[in-house]
Design a protein around this motif. Structure first.
Motif, short mmCIF file in Angstrom:
data_model
loop_
_atom_site.label_atom_id
_atom_site.label_comp_id
_atom_site.label_asym_id
_atom_site.label_seq_id
_atom_site.Cartn_x
_atom_site.Cartn_y
_atom_site.Cartn_z
N SER A 6 0.82 -1.22 0.00
CA SER A 6 0.00 0.00 0.00
C SER A 6 0.85 1.26 0.00
O SER A 6 0.33 2.35 -0.22
CB SER A 6 -0.94 0.00 1.20
OG SER A 6 -0.22 -0.08 2.41
N LYS A 7 2.16 1.12 0.17
CA LYS A 7 3.04 2.29 0.14
C LYS A 7 3.62 2.53 -1.26
O LYS A 7 3.56 3.65 -1.76
CB LYS A 7 4.17 2.14 1.15
CG LYS A 7 5.05 3.37 1.22
CD LYS A 7 6.02 3.33 2.36
CE LYS A 7 6.82 4.63 2.38
NZ LYS A 7 7.79 4.64 3.44
N CYS A 8 4.17 1.48 -1.88
CA CYS A 8 4.84 1.69 -3.18
C CYS A 8 4.13 1.04 -4.36
O CYS A 8 4.49 1.29 -5.50
CB CYS A 8 6.29 1.20 -3.10
SG CYS A 8 6.48 -0.60 -3.10
N GLY A 9 3.14 0.18 -4.11
CA GLY A 9 2.39 -0.44 -5.20
C GLY A 9 2.97 -1.73 -5.76
O GLY A 9 2.43 -2.30 -6.69
N ILE A 62 0.45 -16.49 6.64
CA ILE A 62 1.36 -15.33 6.65
C ILE A 62 0.51 -14.10 6.95
O ILE A 62 -0.25 -13.63 6.13
CB ILE A 62 2.08 -15.16 5.29
CG1 ILE A 62 2.88 -16.39 4.94
CG2 ILE A 62 2.96 -13.91 5.30
CD1 ILE A 62 4.02 -16.71 5.88
N ARG A 63 0.63 -13.55 8.17
CA ARG A 63 -0.17 -12.42 8.60
C ARG A 63 0.58 -11.09 8.52
O ARG A 63 -0.01 -10.03 8.50
CB ARG A 63 -0.69 -12.62 10.03
CG ARG A 63 -1.44 -13.92 10.28
CD ARG A 63 -2.52 -14.26 9.28
NE ARG A 63 -3.50 -13.21 9.06
CZ ARG A 63 -4.29 -13.14 8.01
NH1 ARG A 63 -4.22 -14.03 7.06
NH2 ARG A 63 -5.16 -12.16 7.88
N GLU A 64 1.91 -11.15 8.48
CA GLU A 64 2.75 -9.96 8.34
C GLU A 64 3.79 -10.23 7.28
O GLU A 64 4.25 -11.36 7.13
CB GLU A 64 3.44 -9.62 9.66
CG GLU A 64 2.49 -9.21 10.76
CD GLU A 64 3.21 -8.85 12.05
OE1 GLU A 64 4.42 -9.14 12.18
OE2 GLU A 64 2.56 -8.27 12.93
N TRP A 65 4.16 -9.20 6.55
CA TRP A 65 5.20 -9.34 5.53
C TRP A 65 5.86 -8.00 5.30
O TRP A 65 5.32 -6.96 5.65
CB TRP A 65 4.61 -9.91 4.23
CG TRP A 65 3.50 -9.11 3.62
CD1 TRP A 65 2.19 -9.11 3.97
CD2 TRP A 65 3.61 -8.16 2.54
NE1 TRP A 65 1.47 -8.24 3.17
CE2 TRP A 65 2.32 -7.64 2.29
CE3 TRP A 65 4.67 -7.69 1.76
CZ2 TRP A 65 2.06 -6.69 1.31
CZ3 TRP A 65 4.41 -6.76 0.77
CH2 TRP A 65 3.12 -6.27 0.56
N THR A 66 7.06 -8.06 4.73
CA THR A 66 7.83 -6.85 4.42
C THR A 66 7.97 -6.76 2.91
O THR A 66 8.36 -7.73 2.25
CB THR A 66 9.22 -6.90 5.09
OG1 THR A 66 9.02 -7.02 6.50
CG2 THR A 66 10.02 -5.66 4.80
N CYS A 67 7.66 -5.59 2.38
CA CYS A 67 7.77 -5.37 0.94
C CYS A 67 9.24 -5.48 0.52
O CYS A 67 10.10 -4.81 1.09
CB CYS A 67 7.21 -3.99 0.58
SG CYS A 67 7.39 -3.58 -1.17
N SER A 68 9.49 -6.30 -0.47
CA SER A 68 10.88 -6.49 -0.92
C SER A 68 11.38 -5.29 -1.73
O SER A 68 12.58 -5.14 -1.91
CB SER A 68 11.00 -7.77 -1.74
OG SER A 68 10.13 -7.73 -2.84
N LYS A 69 10.49 -4.42 -2.16
CA LYS A 69 10.91 -3.25 -2.93
C LYS A 69 11.21 -2.04 -2.03
O LYS A 69 12.26 -1.42 -2.15
CB LYS A 69 9.84 -2.88 -3.96
CG LYS A 69 10.27 -1.77 -4.88
CD LYS A 69 9.28 -1.55 -5.99
CE LYS A 69 9.76 -0.42 -6.90
NZ LYS A 69 8.77 -0.11 -7.93
N CYS A 70 10.28 -1.70 -1.11
CA CYS A 70 10.47 -0.48 -0.30
C CYS A 70 10.75 -0.77 1.17
O CYS A 70 10.95 0.16 1.95
CB CYS A 70 9.27 0.45 -0.43
SG CYS A 70 7.78 -0.15 0.40
#
Length: 116
Positions: free
Chosen positions: A63-66, A76-84
């Motif tokens: 929702s931050k970088c698309g 999987i309830r939490e994840w980190t965007c690999s781009k931003c």
């Protein structure tokens, strides 16, 4: 419904979701269709707007970088965007994406994020 002028929800097809045998009973018990029907008539009653958006990729897109991070198992309830590198709670991220999709359906009228 009385508190908000616009409510955005996913246009979920519960019949399709019930094909997942692990979740079918929970989905049927949740009465999702009844909730939507109630929201529809209450919004109409009070002159509010209910927007149903396509649920495709709402939990996959950052929702931050698309960036679309792809499919994830339900556990999987939490994840980190690999781009931003933004850390997401799956449900909150999906809610932000639903709000964004809903706001684009309003043709530029815009929506504000409301948190409790």
């Amino acid at each position: 419904v009385k508190q908000y002028d616009v409510i955005a929800i996913e246009d979920l097809k519960t019949k399709n979701l019930q094909k997942n045998h692990h979740l079918a009973k929970s989905i049927a018990n949740a009465s999702w269709r009844m909730l939507r029907q109630m929201l529809e008539y209450k919004c109409e009653w009070y002159g509010k707007k209910l927007i149903a958006v396509d649920p495709k990729n709402t939990s996959r897109i950052c929702s931050k970088c698309g960036y679309n991070s792809g499919a994830k198992p339900l556990e999987i309830r939490e994840w980190t965007c690999s781009k931003c590198q933004t850390k997401h709670d799956r449900d909150i991220n999906a809610a932000v994406n639903i709000l964004y999709k809903g706001s684009t359906k309003l043709n530029g009228q815009g929506l504000a994020m409301v948190t409790s």
